[in-house]
Every structure is written in C-alpha cells, then in structure tokens.
Enzyme design. Structure first.
Site, PDB file in Angstrom:
ATOM      1  N   ILE A  64       0.905  -1.153   0.000  1.00 51.83           N
ATOM      2  CA  ILE A  64       0.000   0.000   0.000  1.00 51.83           C
ATOM      3  C   ILE A  64       0.943   1.202   0.000  1.00 51.83           C
ATOM      4  O   ILE A  64       1.864   1.279   0.818  1.00 51.83           O
ATOM      5  CB  ILE A  64      -0.969  -0.002   1.214  1.00 51.83           C
ATOM      6  N   SER A  65       0.788   2.105  -0.948  1.00 49.31           N
ATOM      7  CA  SER A  65       1.742   3.210  -1.091  1.00 49.31           C
ATOM      8  C   SER A  65       1.753   4.103   0.146  1.00 49.31           C
ATOM      9  O   SER A  65       0.772   4.187   0.880  1.00 49.31           O
ATOM     10  CB  SER A  65       1.393   4.062  -2.320  1.00 49.31           C
ATOM     11  N   GLN A  66       2.887   4.793   0.308  1.00 53.81           N
ATOM     12  CA  GLN A  66       3.048   5.754   1.408  1.00 53.81           C
ATOM     13  C   GLN A  66       2.018   6.881   1.233  1.00 53.81           C
ATOM     14  O   GLN A  66       1.800   7.345   0.118  1.00 53.81           O
ATOM     15  CB  GLN A  66       4.473   6.305   1.294  1.00 53.81           C
TER      16      GLN A  66
END
Ligand code: SAM
Length: 215
Positions: A64-66
C-alpha cells in the site's frame, strides 16, 4: 463492521498535518486523506502503523503506497468532480478510495489475480465503488478510453504509448519512470496535440509488469 474511533480519527488528522508540512497544499486532497480510514486496509498485526507516513506490505509481495506518495500523485492529477480516471495498480484499493472520495469516476486495473479478487470484494464493503478490472494495465484499458486522468502506481521503465493515446485533450498522466529500484515522478499533460512533460522528485515503487512494463 468498520470501526473508526476517536483515536483513529486523531491519528488521521495528525497524518494530514504531517502531509501539509511536507508540502501537500491541495485542501481537497488533504480532506480526502483525512476521511478515508487507512487502518481498515491493514492486517491486525500492522494496525498500529496505519497512520505512519510509510508504505506497507499488503500480501502477494505488493505494497500500500506511502500516504505522501498517494497525496503527491493525487495532487498532480488536479481531480475535478466527475473526472474519468484510470488507475493502474489497484493493490489495496486505498488510492482508488481517495480518488472516489474526490468525486472521480474511477476505473482501476490490477495484474495480480488474488489482489484483484480481494480488493474487488473489500472496497465496496467500506463504501467505495470504483470499476474493477483484471489484467495488464501497462496497455491501459482501450475499451473504456479516453480518460481525463491516468495514474500509474507502479514503477515503469518507459512511458507506455498506449497510456498517452488513451488520454483526452487536456488530459493528465502521472507515472513514476526509472529503473527497478528508483523512479522519477513524471507528469504529462496533453495540450493541442502536444505533450507537456514535467519531472518531479524520486520515489521507489514496485515494478510495473506487463507488455509495456518490466518483463
Ligand atoms: N495503488 C495501490 C494502493 O493504493 O494500495 C498501490 C499499488 S502497489 C504500489 C502496485 C500495484 O501495481 C501492485 O498491486 C501490482 O500488482 C500492480 N501492477 C504491477 N504491474 C501491473 C500491470 N501491468 N497492470 C496492473 N497492475 C499492475
């Protein structure tokens, strides 16, 4: 049942403050980040990390992207209510939820069958209903084109021609381009048949696979 309590809302507000300090200015993007419950995308064991400004594993070797990256890419897309947006790399569905929250009509495509199946079932349960597709998004989704905005959430070796072709006039593409470890964020705006190209900071995404991605 999603639990979104006082503590979680507090942590989310702190995350929004942090993103503002890091240079995210678009209030509508900050509001969306303040609204989407990021903790429900996390396994119990990682729950305490949900509101840190970090990427996290979501299974199948993906992430899950930052939050900063999500905010940065979303801000650069300049989303308007009703925009038709293609997202390549559904992953957990968090980015898609942010786009839906901003009023976009979202088409999202994922290359990993298990992730596609999981997110297609999970995201509507928490109230976000983009259109889900399974397949190689490096070629876009020509059957549903054109799109006002396209966001690629995996690192590409080059800008796929197919994505440029599937943009509307005045359309915007945001895509990380570089090698497998590190990429520059690139924005393309299609204007009067010409392409305006801007380059921003470096990011580290998992690789974009497929025909116009990494082999
Ligand atoms: N947007 C996601 C989120 O909000 O959780 C994060 C995406 S993750 C950094 C990158 C995703 O791109 C992975 O789920 C990966 O399987 C997917 N991916 C890689 N190559 C792809 C391709 N050619 N088409 C569609 N998805 C792809």
């Amino acid at each position: 049942m999603i639990e979104d309590n006082y503590r979680q809302r507090g942590l989310r507000n702190n995350l929004v403050k942090k993103l503002r300090l890091k240079g995210i200015l678009d209030e509508s993007v900050l509001k969306a980040i303040g609204k989407v419950p990021r903790h429900v995308f996390f396994d119990n064991a990682l729950l305490n990390h949900a509101y840190e400004d970090k990427a996290f594993p979501i299974g199948e070797g993906q992430t899950i992207s930052q939050p900063y990256t999500v905010a940065f890419q979303t801000e650069k897309l300049e989303i308007k209510q009703g925009d038709k947006v293609l997202e390549i790399g559904t992953g957990s569905g968090y980015q898609a939820a942010i786009l839906v929250e901003l009023g976009a009509k979202v088409y999202t495509i994922e290359f990993q069958k298990k992730l596609y199946e999981h997110t297609k079932e999970f995201l509507p349960q928490i109230g976000y209903k983009p259109l889900f597709f399974f397949g190689d998004g490096s070629k876009g989704i020509p059957a549903k084109a054109p799109y006002d905005k396209i966001i690629v959430t995996a690192g590409a070796p080059v800008i796929p021609d197919a994505l440029i072709e599937q943009l509307t006039e005045n359309g915007i593409l945001i895509i990380p381009v570089g090698d497998r470890e590190k990429q520059k964020m690139v924005r393309i705006i299609k204007k009067n048949g010409k392409l305006l190209k801007e380059e921003f900071d470096s990011f580290a995404f998992v690789p974009l696979l497929g025909e116009q991605g990494w082999k």
